[in-house]
Design a protein around this motif. Structure first.
Motif, PDB file in Angstrom:
ATOM      1  N   PHE A  53      32.227  38.630  40.079  1.00 37.44           N
ATOM      2  CA  PHE A  53      32.535  37.337  40.272  1.00 37.44           C
ATOM      3  C   PHE A  53      33.465  36.697  38.916  1.00 37.44           C
ATOM      4  O   PHE A  53      34.143  36.037  39.117  1.00 37.44           O
ATOM      5  CB  PHE A  53      30.986  36.655  39.780  1.00 37.44           C
ATOM      6  N   ALA A  54      33.973  38.548  38.184  1.00 39.41           N
ATOM      7  CA  ALA A  54      34.885  38.344  37.263  1.00 39.41           C
ATOM      8  C   ALA A  54      36.300  38.134  37.296  1.00 39.41           C
ATOM      9  O   ALA A  54      37.353  37.921  36.880  1.00 39.41           O
ATOM     10  CB  ALA A  54      34.313  38.816  36.005  1.00 39.41           C
ATOM     11  N   ALA A  55      36.406  38.616  38.718  1.00 39.03           N
ATOM     12  CA  ALA A  55      37.589  38.771  39.362  1.00 39.03           C
ATOM     13  C   ALA A  55      38.730  37.891  39.385  1.00 39.03           C
ATOM     14  O   ALA A  55      39.978  37.418  38.824  1.00 39.03           O
ATOM     15  CB  ALA A  55      37.422  39.888  40.543  1.00 39.03           C
ATOM     16  N   PRO A  56      38.220  37.113  40.088  1.00 38.05           N
ATOM     17  CA  PRO A  56      39.061  35.394  40.509  1.00 38.05           C
ATOM     18  C   PRO A  56      40.117  35.246  39.442  1.00 38.05           C
ATOM     19  O   PRO A  56      40.733  33.991  39.538  1.00 38.05           O
ATOM     20  CB  PRO A  56      38.116  35.034  41.419  1.00 38.05           C
ATOM     21  N   PHE A  57      38.528  34.889  38.481  1.00 40.72           N
ATOM     22  CA  PHE A  57      39.209  34.361  36.833  1.00 40.72           C
ATOM     23  C   PHE A  57      39.962  35.180  36.255  1.00 40.72           C
ATOM     24  O   PHE A  57      40.485  35.846  36.576  1.00 40.72           O
ATOM     25  CB  PHE A  57      37.603  33.856  36.702  1.00 40.72           C
ATOM     26  N   SER A  58      40.669  33.694  35.338  1.00 43.14           N
ATOM     27  CA  SER A  58      41.863  34.703  34.511  1.00 43.14           C
ATOM     28  C   SER A  58      41.546  35.303  33.146  1.00 43.14           C
ATOM     29  O   SER A  58      39.995  34.638  32.983  1.00 43.14           O
ATOM     30  CB  SER A  58      43.267  33.336  34.195  1.00 43.14           C
ATOM     31  N   GLU A  59      41.952  35.824  32.728  1.00 40.23           N
ATOM     32  CA  GLU A  59      41.454  36.396  31.018  1.00 40.23           C
ATOM     33  C   GLU A  59      40.416  35.329  30.500  1.00 40.23           C
ATOM     34  O   GLU A  59      40.020  35.966  29.433  1.00 40.23           O
ATOM     35  CB  GLU A  59      42.370  37.507  30.832  1.00 40.23           C
ATOM     36  N   GLY A  60      42.484  34.293  30.505  1.00 44.81           N
ATOM     37  CA  GLY A  60      41.802  33.186  29.313  1.00 44.81           C
ATOM     38  C   GLY A  60      39.778  32.607  29.639  1.00 44.81           C
ATOM     39  O   GLY A  60      39.743  31.810  28.619  1.00 44.81           O
ATOM     40  N   VAL A  61      39.604  32.769  30.550  1.00 43.24           N
ATOM     41  CA  VAL A  61      37.988  32.427  30.807  1.00 43.24           C
ATOM     42  C   VAL A  61      37.006  33.478  30.653  1.00 43.24           C
ATOM     43  O   VAL A  61      36.114  32.923  31.064  1.00 43.24           O
ATOM     44  CB  VAL A  61      37.819  30.919  31.979  1.00 43.24           C
ATOM     45  N   GLY A  62      37.516  34.295  30.879  1.00 41.35           N
ATOM     46  CA  GLY A  62      36.811  35.607  30.852  1.00 41.35           C
ATOM     47  C   GLY A  62      37.156  36.725  31.355  1.00 41.35           C
ATOM     48  O   GLY A  62      35.445  36.992  31.863  1.00 41.35           O
ATOM     49  N   GLY A  63      37.848  36.386  33.132  1.00 36.65           N
ATOM     50  CA  GLY A  63      37.240  36.539  33.644  1.00 36.65           C
ATOM     51  C   GLY A  63      38.448  37.902  33.894  1.00 36.65           C
ATOM     52  O   GLY A  63      39.150  38.518  32.763  1.00 36.65           O
ATOM     53  N   LEU A  64      39.001  38.580  35.275  1.00 36.31           N
ATOM     54  CA  LEU A  64      39.928  39.826  35.159  1.00 36.31           C
ATOM     55  C   LEU A  64      41.003  39.478  35.916  1.00 36.31           C
ATOM     56  O   LEU A  64      41.506  40.860  36.100  1.00 36.31           O
ATOM     57  CB  LEU A  64      38.724  40.756  36.169  1.00 36.31           C
ATOM     58  N   GLY A  65      41.590  38.807  35.563  1.00 32.87           N
ATOM     59  CA  GLY A  65      42.513  38.842  36.413  1.00 32.87           C
ATOM     60  C   GLY A  65      43.033  37.561  36.945  1.00 32.87           C
ATOM     61  O   GLY A  65      44.217  37.093  37.001  1.00 32.87           O
ATOM     62  N   GLY A  66      42.185  37.041  37.529  1.00 30.43           N
ATOM     63  CA  GLY A  66      42.269  35.565  38.110  1.00 30.43           C
ATOM     64  C   GLY A  66      43.778  35.699  39.624  1.00 30.43           C
ATOM     65  O   GLY A  66      43.833  34.551  39.786  1.00 30.43           O
ATOM     66  N   VAL A  67      44.272  36.118  40.476  1.00 33.58           N
ATOM     67  CA  VAL A  67      45.094  36.571  40.930  1.00 33.58           C
ATOM     68  C   VAL A  67      44.293  36.634  42.899  1.00 33.58           C
ATOM     69  O   VAL A  67      42.796  36.810  42.752  1.00 33.58           O
ATOM     70  CB  VAL A  67      45.821  37.575  41.770  1.00 33.58           C
ATOM     71  N   PRO A  68      43.979  35.336  43.437  1.00 35.79           N
ATOM     72  CA  PRO A  68      44.069  35.123  44.826  1.00 35.79           C
ATOM     73  C   PRO A  68      43.641  37.114  45.754  1.00 35.79           C
ATOM     74  O   PRO A  68      42.600  37.264  47.200  1.00 35.79           O
ATOM     75  CB  PRO A  68      45.237  34.764  45.573  1.00 35.79           C
ATOM     76  N   LEU A  69      44.485  37.660  45.258  1.00 36.48           N
ATOM     77  CA  LEU A  69      44.063  38.859  45.974  1.00 36.48           C
ATOM     78  C   LEU A  69      42.841  39.919  46.166  1.00 36.48           C
ATOM     79  O   LEU A  69      41.961  40.740  46.541  1.00 36.48           O
ATOM     80  CB  LEU A  69      45.474  40.116  45.667  1.00 36.48           C
TER      81      LEU A  69
END
Length: 376
Positions: A53-69
């Motif tokens: 669930f963290a993978a698609p989010f950007s690091e700025g909001v606690g994610g892991l990268g936020g790229v569609p891939l």
């Protein structure tokens, strides 16, 4: 097209593959679908703990990268295993809208719980007679202090029976078909005067008709910018859904090829019949074309390509037709067994049929592609 994944992306894919292989076999999936709730909170939490669930989010909001891939990799594996849990609805749709439109306060309030798997969301945008048009909205919202009061009906809201929150499109100004005047609102699914009529979809999921009568919600983003936000959200959702279809038809091709090597007719395996070999070659080509187009779309989603919306419609149409062709042929080549509930082929057929009408069927997107191409 052949994407060369990074080491982190390969690790993500192998992690998802192992988890689903160990915990989400076809029999386990059938039990989940047949359960009273219709999905597994245990599996949902396992996905969260793996970091999906963290993978698609950007690091700025606690994610892991936020790229569609990242979403593409996850959804392709989910498509192979017919995962019913609402990843697209919660992470890609709702999570994407919150990250795109929400205030800093809203991002901090909602996204951590989404990433942790603590809250499930659904997007309520479809209405009777809207025919895939994001701007056709009759649900209304009027300001009342710090909140808004919503009135109207939403139809076929996927994952609504499972959701803790809904993102609802409602009109704050203008007429039914106006692009301007549509806004987005966060609504607690258990809010007073919000009524759900739940039902089971053909692919084993859950959806609901949602009735809102003086239901309170908070504005997401700026008033009147809902259609523009939903269009960008639709492109991302199409990228994820196309990846799911590609995963599903890849499994259908493998299952059909294996069956053709063992099923005997007239004393020989049916795979020895040239006409069936030609048909399976057509299925293989359709899958490879869909795979390349799906990868191209998801790469473009991460580059702010101005033509990405046209590409999304082209992919939704082409992959939709490919999915329907392969699913139909797989059922036919399996004969009577292909129609049974005990075999996974029919379940893939139903899931692909369901995806084909989400955010517009192939015929709708052929027309939309032509309109966008003319405009360009």
């Amino acid at each position: 097209m052949d994407i060369q994944f990074t080491e982190e992306q390969e690790l993500l894919r192998s992690s998802v593959q192992r988890l689903l292989h160990d915990q989400y076999g076809f029999d386990a999936r059938r039990k989940i679908v047949a359960s009273e709730e219709g999905f597994s909170r245990k599996q949902w939490q396992a996905f969260a703990e793996l970091g999906l669930f963290a993978a698609p989010f950007s690091e700025g909001v606690g994610g892991l990268g936020g790229v569609p891939l990242s979403a593409m990799i996850i959804m392709q594996e989910f498509g192979r295993h017919l995962v019913v849990e609402p990843f697209v609805e919660t992470i890609v749709l709702a999570g994407g809208l919150i990250e795109q439109m929400g205030s800093e306060e809203q991002k901090q309030a909602f996204i951590p719980d989404i990433i942790a798997g603590a809250k499930i969301w659904a997007l309520a945008w479809t209405e009777k007679g809207s025919r895939f048009d994001l701007a056709t909205v009759t649900t209304t919202a009027r300001s009342d202090g710090q909140e808004y009061v919503l009135n109207g009906e939403k139809t076929a809201v996927i994952a609504a029976p499972w959701a803790d929150y809904l993102i609802v499109s409602a009109r704050t100004s203008g007429h039914r078909h106006d692009r301007g005047g549509v806004s987005l609102f966060v609504v607690d699914r258990r809010a007073a005067n919000l009524d759900l009529q739940s039902f089971k979809t053909i692919d084993g999921r859950r959806a609901a008709e949602v009735n809102l009568r003086d239901v309170r919600g908070q504005l997401l983003g700026r008033e009147g910018e809902g259609v523009m936000a939903l269009e960008a959200c639709r492109d991302r959702a199409i990228g994820a859904l196309c990846a799911e279809v590609v995963g599903a038809i890849g499994e259908l091709n493998s299952a059909t090829l294996e069956y053709s090597k063992t099923r005997r007719q007239f004393g020989v395996t049916i795979g020895s019949f040239q006409v069936l070999q030609h048909r399976m070659v057509d299925m293989f080509i359709a899958h490879q074309e869909a795979l390349s187009l799906m990868q191209h779309l998801n790469l473009s989603l991460g580059t702010a390509d101005p033509g990405v919306s046209r590409l999304a419609s082209g992919a939704k149409s082409k992959i939709g037709y490919a999915g329907r062709f392969i699913a139909d042929q797989a059922v036919r080549l399996h004969g009577g067994m292909g129609m049974t509930d005990e075999l996974n082929v029919g379940h893939y057929f139903k899931r692909i049929s369901s995806i084909n009408i989400q955010f517009g069927d192939p015929a709708y997107h052929v027309l939309r592609y032509a309109q966008l191409d003319t405009a360009a």
